[in-house]
Design an enzyme around this catalytic site. Sequence first.
Site, PDB file in Angstrom:
ATOM      1  N   HIS A   9      11.014   0.099   5.219  1.00 35.30           N
ATOM      2  CA  HIS A   9      10.002  -0.699   5.422  1.00 35.30           C
ATOM      3  C   HIS A   9       8.663  -0.066   6.011  1.00 35.30           C
ATOM      4  O   HIS A   9       8.640   0.856   6.275  1.00 35.30           O
ATOM      5  CB  HIS A   9      10.377  -1.960   6.580  1.00 35.30           C
ATOM      6  CG  HIS A   9      11.207  -2.653   6.145  1.00 35.30           C
ATOM      7  ND1 HIS A   9      11.160  -4.138   6.543  1.00 35.30           N
ATOM      8  CD2 HIS A   9      12.576  -2.673   5.760  1.00 35.30           C
ATOM      9  CE1 HIS A   9      12.280  -4.530   6.171  1.00 35.30           C
ATOM     10  NE2 HIS A   9      13.196  -4.014   5.502  1.00 35.30           N
ATOM     11  N   SER A  10       7.457  -0.883   5.940  1.00 37.64           N
ATOM     12  CA  SER A  10       6.479  -0.551   6.507  1.00 37.64           C
ATOM     13  C   SER A  10       6.016  -1.270   7.032  1.00 37.64           C
ATOM     14  O   SER A  10       5.878  -2.294   7.021  1.00 37.64           O
ATOM     15  CB  SER A  10       5.532   0.259   5.395  1.00 37.64           C
ATOM     16  OG  SER A  10       4.947  -0.932   4.688  1.00 37.64           O
ATOM     17  N   TYR A  11       5.502  -1.110   8.599  1.00 37.03           N
ATOM     18  CA  TYR A  11       5.414  -0.034   9.434  1.00 37.03           C
ATOM     19  C   TYR A  11       6.026  -0.278  10.687  1.00 37.03           C
ATOM     20  O   TYR A  11       6.151  -1.368  10.783  1.00 37.03           O
ATOM     21  CB  TYR A  11       4.000   0.333   9.270  1.00 37.03           C
ATOM     22  CG  TYR A  11       3.033  -0.862   9.833  1.00 37.03           C
ATOM     23  CD1 TYR A  11       2.527  -1.085  11.110  1.00 37.03           C
ATOM     24  CD2 TYR A  11       2.618  -1.824   8.773  1.00 37.03           C
ATOM     25  CE1 TYR A  11       2.130  -2.322  11.557  1.00 37.03           C
ATOM     26  CE2 TYR A  11       1.925  -2.763   9.474  1.00 37.03           C
ATOM     27  CZ  TYR A  11       1.802  -3.195  10.589  1.00 37.03           C
ATOM     28  OH  TYR A  11       0.850  -4.216  11.016  1.00 37.03           O
ATOM     29  N   TYR A  61      12.454  -6.691  17.871  1.00 35.70           N
ATOM     30  CA  TYR A  61      12.651  -8.228  17.989  1.00 35.70           C
ATOM     31  C   TYR A  61      13.723  -8.878  17.113  1.00 35.70           C
ATOM     32  O   TYR A  61      14.426  -8.179  16.228  1.00 35.70           O
ATOM     33  CB  TYR A  61      11.275  -8.778  17.565  1.00 35.70           C
ATOM     34  CG  TYR A  61      10.733  -8.758  16.151  1.00 35.70           C
ATOM     35  CD1 TYR A  61      11.453  -9.118  15.039  1.00 35.70           C
ATOM     36  CD2 TYR A  61       9.726  -7.934  15.868  1.00 35.70           C
ATOM     37  CE1 TYR A  61      10.986  -8.723  13.634  1.00 35.70           C
ATOM     38  CE2 TYR A  61       9.290  -7.590  14.588  1.00 35.70           C
ATOM     39  CZ  TYR A  61      10.009  -8.011  13.473  1.00 35.70           C
ATOM     40  OH  TYR A  61       9.572  -7.725  12.422  1.00 35.70           O
ATOM     41  N   GLU A  87      11.498   1.804   9.688  1.00 31.69           N
ATOM     42  CA  GLU A  87       9.917   1.241   9.483  1.00 31.69           C
ATOM     43  C   GLU A  87       9.240   2.649   9.543  1.00 31.69           C
ATOM     44  O   GLU A  87       9.371   3.451  10.270  1.00 31.69           O
ATOM     45  CB  GLU A  87       9.948   0.551  10.748  1.00 31.69           C
ATOM     46  CG  GLU A  87      10.580  -0.728  11.000  1.00 31.69           C
ATOM     47  CD  GLU A  87      10.240  -2.008   9.958  1.00 31.69           C
ATOM     48  OE1 GLU A  87       9.236  -1.789   9.423  1.00 31.69           O
ATOM     49  OE2 GLU A  87      10.835  -2.948   9.887  1.00 31.69           O
TER      50      GLU A  87
END
Length: 182
Positions: A9-11, A61, A87
Amino acid sequence: NITGYIDFHSYSELILWPWGYTPALSPDNDEFSYIGTGMHDRLQAVHGHSYTYGPIYTTIYPASGGSSDWVYGGNAPSRFIAGMSIELRDTGQTGFLLPPDQIIPTGEENLQAVLFMAKAVSEPLRVELVSQVPATLAPGQALVVTAEVTPRAQTVAANGVGLYYRTEGASFSLLTMVPAGG
């Protein structure tokens, strides 16, 4: 025959593993921690860039339904599949559009993380030296070596683990390791 899975994923610069839906640690958290720490260390060694790492829920989270949880949880406890998420750079300064000068370094450092994970999930046993081993020994000098052997989702044969060793280019000798408990 999948043993490892990475969802990029980013970021945010994170290396994450299950669980995302609960603060409870997964039953394989020690294995995930070993893999995640190794990925972090290899990644950081490339350009000195550090990613935060840990379980999804407590590191970023609460996140229900993530693919890392599904890949791992859908097969546990009968089979361990390392469901990881990375990430990528950066931490939000440029949003989802990474500056061109950071693309190649991001790829280089993450390649090393992926290579570590691939090696870690393909090994049936993890062997880590607990005791210090000197660079040289005098002829006839005895040495006790303590190692921690961790099987990955399988049992170790009842007769234990063998250690192959050699000295000065001679052929390998086999020594059956003696369990110290646990």
